[in-house]
Design an enzyme around this catalytic site. Structure first.
Site, mmCIF file in Angstrom:
data_model
loop_
_atom_site.group_PDB
_atom_site.id
_atom_site.type_symbol
_atom_site.label_atom_id
_atom_site.label_comp_id
_atom_site.label_asym_id
_atom_site.label_seq_id
_atom_site.Cartn_x
_atom_site.Cartn_y
_atom_site.Cartn_z
ATOM 1 N N HIS A 124 0.247 -12.453 -47.290
ATOM 2 C CA HIS A 124 1.071 -11.446 -46.608
ATOM 3 C C HIS A 124 2.059 -12.153 -45.683
ATOM 4 C CE1 HIS A 124 -2.385 -8.500 -47.474
ATOM 5 N NE2 HIS A 124 -1.398 -8.263 -48.306
ATOM 6 N N ALA A 125 3.331 -11.830 -45.865
ATOM 7 C CA ALA A 125 4.416 -12.608 -45.267
ATOM 8 C C ALA A 125 4.359 -12.695 -43.750
ATOM 9 C CB ALA A 125 5.760 -12.005 -45.709
ATOM 10 N N GLU A 182 1.892 -12.683 -41.633
ATOM 11 C CA GLU A 182 0.683 -13.254 -41.030
ATOM 12 C C GLU A 182 0.873 -14.760 -40.811
ATOM 13 O OE1 GLU A 182 -2.359 -11.839 -43.749
ATOM 14 O OE2 GLU A 182 -1.800 -9.740 -43.374
ATOM 15 N N ARG A 216 5.880 -7.624 -45.180
ATOM 16 C CA ARG A 216 4.521 -7.946 -45.635
ATOM 17 C C ARG A 216 4.456 -8.377 -47.103
ATOM 18 N NH1 ARG A 216 -1.034 -6.060 -45.283
ATOM 19 N NH2 ARG A 216 -1.741 -5.179 -47.263
ATOM 20 N N ASN A 224 -1.906 -8.877 -52.477
ATOM 21 C CA ASN A 224 -3.364 -8.759 -52.394
ATOM 22 C C ASN A 224 -3.869 -7.390 -52.845
ATOM 23 O OD1 ASN A 224 -5.626 -10.405 -51.850
ATOM 24 N ND2 ASN A 224 -6.092 -9.173 -50.038
ATOM 25 N N HIS A 229 -5.969 -14.901 -44.054
ATOM 26 C CA HIS A 229 -5.098 -13.808 -43.591
ATOM 27 C C HIS A 229 -5.192 -13.704 -42.068
ATOM 28 C CE1 HIS A 229 -4.623 -11.545 -47.556
ATOM 29 N NE2 HIS A 229 -5.519 -12.460 -47.860
ATOM 30 N N TYR A 280 -4.813 -10.061 -39.086
ATOM 31 C CA TYR A 280 -5.647 -10.468 -37.971
ATOM 32 C C TYR A 280 -6.893 -9.595 -38.008
ATOM 33 C CZ TYR A 280 -3.786 -6.115 -35.866
ATOM 34 O OH TYR A 280 -3.446 -4.799 -35.646
ATOM 35 N N GLU A 284 -9.910 -13.418 -41.878
ATOM 36 C CA GLU A 284 -8.899 -12.724 -41.077
ATOM 37 C C GLU A 284 -8.928 -13.412 -39.720
ATOM 38 O OE1 GLU A 284 -6.808 -10.340 -41.888
ATOM 39 O OE2 GLU A 284 -7.618 -9.441 -43.723
#
Length: 415
Positions: A175-176, A178, A233, A250, A303, A305, A377
């Site tokens: 995911h862009a 993160e 994202r 994802n 990933h 958060y 995460e």
């Protein structure tokens, strides 16, 4: 005249960057069905950005909802929240200030730094230089190009050997937005190379196994977050006939594809794509893992958060065949992580621990036969969310190394 033209081009460039002045991130605490309905109705009437969970469909009673609200809707949203009896708080008062405040580490003398959020150009230069730094321990291979034509380079860490070794695959940056995730993959590579020979565990790991690292999975999206929209994202693919870009990588793997926790709407942040592996980045990674299936013993995807260590399944509430072992390892890894700075992680299967979501890479890898399949995460639990300050890169990476090394040690013992 040339100066005016230059100024005009600079202004044009600036105009393209999405700004977030006056936007707020709220944490909503739905405890009644009416609260859930209210949040879903709000999401259907105005454009809000779900940070956690990842879409309105995933909102449930007793699950905190972190949501970004554009400035133009603030008065309306605040009025609605005050009229409801749902508990809520403001996590981020002004999103643009948080975006600006994220880059709080001093500029480094070099272009690339392990304690800064490096843009794609710097990451790419780093890949080129680090992969040629020690031919006995590291090599690189391009596994394909992204939708926009950028090379996806996998770094192979491990003591060079004449025979095929068992391996671990790790990717960052699906995911862009993160950003802490790619920062960890870079940190891992640095640590592996710099501690080989002095740290007995890392030395044993790289002697016995190979570790494949994909530093940035969703490169097009990552580049877009650095240059255009920090909150992007998805991938950046485009299908003729649709005005919306990208799919959620994802949600694009062939694991219960698009059955739950994913959207078939191309404009949604959790769009599952037009078919499994419709995103070329997903297909490139899936092809690589399929090709190396016989040697891959673990799959780790990073990933942010929420401070979670998850394992299959996410597309079903059914427990994985190896559930008890996967849980035991996750709990041991979380304890190792906590030992450094006291950071608390929750571990468990994805669906039961957070929410059901189909099409994830960890479920897909597990179903392919890669037993030790984990999703991290990383920090934090919402104070900064995706905008974790650079001053937290080093402690986040240091503690996460302990968890990854714990998992790797268990994999080694069970080859």
């Amino acid at each position: 005249m040339r100066l005016l033209l230059l100024l005009g081009l600079v202004a044009l460039g600036l105009a393209d960057i999405t700004r977030f002045e006056g936007e707020k991130v709220f944490r909503l605490k739905p405890v009644l069905d009416e609260h859930v309905t209210l949040i879903k109705e709000l999401a259907s009437s105005i454009e809000v950005d779900f940070w956690s969970p990842e879409s309105a469909e995933l909102v449930n009673v007793d699950v905190d909802v972190d949501v970004r609200v554009p400035a133009m809707y603030l008065d309306m949203v605040e009025t609605i929240l005050q009229q409801s009896d749902m508990h809520h708080e403001v996590l981020i008062e002004d999103l643009q200030s948080a975006v600006d405040g994220q880059l709080d580490n001093k500029p480094s003398p070099r272009a690339h730094s392990y304690t800064k959020y490096n843009n794609w150009d710097n990451v790419q230069s780093w890949i080129a230089s680090i992969s040629s730094s020690n031919s006995n321990l590291i090599s690189k291979q391009v596994i394909g190009n992204t939708y926009e034509g950028r090379p996806m380079t996998v770094l192979k860490l491990g003591k060079a050997s004449g025979s095929t070794k068992p391996a671990i695959f790790m990717d960052c940056g699906i995911h862009a937005r993160e950003w802490i995730s790619p920062a960890f993959c870079q940190w891992f590579v640095k640590e592996a190379l710099s501690t080989y020979g002095s740290d007995s565990q890392m030395t044993g790991l790289l002697d016995q196994m190979d570790v494949f690292v994909l530093p940035v999975f969703n490169i097009d999206g990552y580049d877009f977050t650095h240059n255009r929209n920090r909150m992007w994202r998805k991938t950046r693919s485009k299908k003729s006939g649709s005005s919306c870009y990208g799919a959620d990588p994802n949600r694009n793997f062939n694991a219960g594809w698009c059955t739950t926790g994913a959207s078939s709407n191309p404009c949604s942040d959790t769009f599952c794509g037009y078919r499994p592996e419709s995103e070329i980045e997903v297909k490139n990674v899936a092809d690589f893992i399929r090709r190396n299936k016989s040697v891959l013993k673990a799959y780790i995807t990073v990933h942010s958060y929420s401070q979670l260590l998850l394992f299959p399944y996410s597309y079903t509430f059914s427990l994985a065949a190896d559930h008890s072992e996967l849980l035991k390892v996750a709990e041991g890894a979380s304890a190792a992580l906590r030992s450094l700075y006291g950071t608390r992680y929750t571990s468990g299967p994805g669906a039961a621990t957070i929410y059901p979501a189909a099409g994830g890479s960890d479920d897909w890898a597990y179903d392919l036969g890669v037993k030790y399949s984990y999703t991290f995460e990383l920090r934090d639990t919402g104070r900064y969310g995706f905008l974790l300050p650079e001053s937290q890169i080093q402690p986040t990476c240091e503690e996460t190394m302990l968890a990854v090394k714990y998992i790797a040690a268990h994999v080694q013992k069970n080859l």
